[in-house]
Design a protein around this motif. Sequence first.
Motif, PDB file in Angstrom:
ATOM      1  N   ASP A 118       0.839  -1.201   0.000  1.00  0.00           N
ATOM      2  CA  ASP A 118       0.000   0.000   0.000  1.00  0.00           C
ATOM      3  C   ASP A 118       0.872   1.249   0.000  1.00  0.00           C
ATOM      4  N   VAL A 119       2.029   1.135   0.658  1.00  0.00           N
ATOM      5  CA  VAL A 119       2.960   2.256   0.786  1.00  0.00           C
ATOM      6  C   VAL A 119       4.357   1.773   0.420  1.00  0.00           C
ATOM      7  N   ILE A 120       5.061   2.573  -0.374  1.00  0.00           N
ATOM      8  CA  ILE A 120       6.443   2.279  -0.756  1.00  0.00           C
ATOM      9  C   ILE A 120       7.317   3.411  -0.246  1.00  0.00           C
ATOM     10  N   THR A 121       8.318   3.067   0.546  1.00  0.00           N
ATOM     11  CA  THR A 121       9.244   4.062   1.095  1.00  0.00           C
ATOM     12  C   THR A 121      10.646   3.750   0.609  1.00  0.00           C
ATOM     13  N   PHE A 122      11.329   4.756   0.115  1.00  0.00           N
ATOM     14  CA  PHE A 122      12.736   4.629  -0.261  1.00  0.00           C
ATOM     15  C   PHE A 122      13.570   5.351   0.796  1.00  0.00           C
ATOM     16  N   VAL A 123      14.560   4.658   1.364  1.00  0.00           N
ATOM     17  CA  VAL A 123      15.492   5.246   2.332  1.00  0.00           C
ATOM     18  C   VAL A 123      16.882   5.143   1.729  1.00  0.00           C
ATOM     19  N   TYR A 124      17.513   6.292   1.496  1.00  0.00           N
ATOM     20  CA  TYR A 124      18.831   6.261   0.856  1.00  0.00           C
ATOM     21  C   TYR A 124      19.560   7.582   1.033  1.00  0.00           C
TER      22      TYR A 124
END
Length: 196
Positions: free
Chosen positions: A76-82
């Motif tokens: 439902d939710v896509i998070t990119f951490v970078y």
Amino acid sequence: MNHLIVAAHPNPESFNHAILQTAVQALKAKGHEVVVRDLYALQFEPVLTLEDFSALRTGQIPSDIKAEQEYIASADVITFVYPIWWTGLPAILKGYVDRVFAYGFAYAYGKDGTIEKLLPGKKGLFINTHGTPGEIYDSNGMTDALKKTSDVGIFEFCGIEVVDHLLFGAVSQVDDAARKEMLKQVEERVSSLFQV
């Protein structure tokens, strides 16, 4: 809600991994389901080869790409951490986008040449770190440029609604107290953005 967090930093002791763990804990505390895809730990192959390109065009999706697309499809939710490196995505994450957010899965072209966004109904969040003080990036337009290329150029292009983009500057220069405050911001923002 089902959350997919895609992380891209080679050092498991990095501040990016502290952000990742903070986000995961905050979401799980609220009752969310969370899947983490740590691209370096997975040794994800970032290079879009001619073989990949041909296979994707004929619907013969390589197994590693197919697996990642299934995670995206069920989220439902896509998070990119970078981290921001050279004002952009780390190569491994850029390659993930190149290979996984493929034509026919994330977007397509309509008969009239318009873009068909194939991932509507999903929410997206970006969390970034960089070494440059935030005030410098704000004043020279880099903050806006980073948001434009990732928020609009990746997520919104595919129909994903960007709910926020957190950028933490001067991470390598500040003290632990400042970094703890950044982690508190991550926890509070993630907790407030997503309700079960």
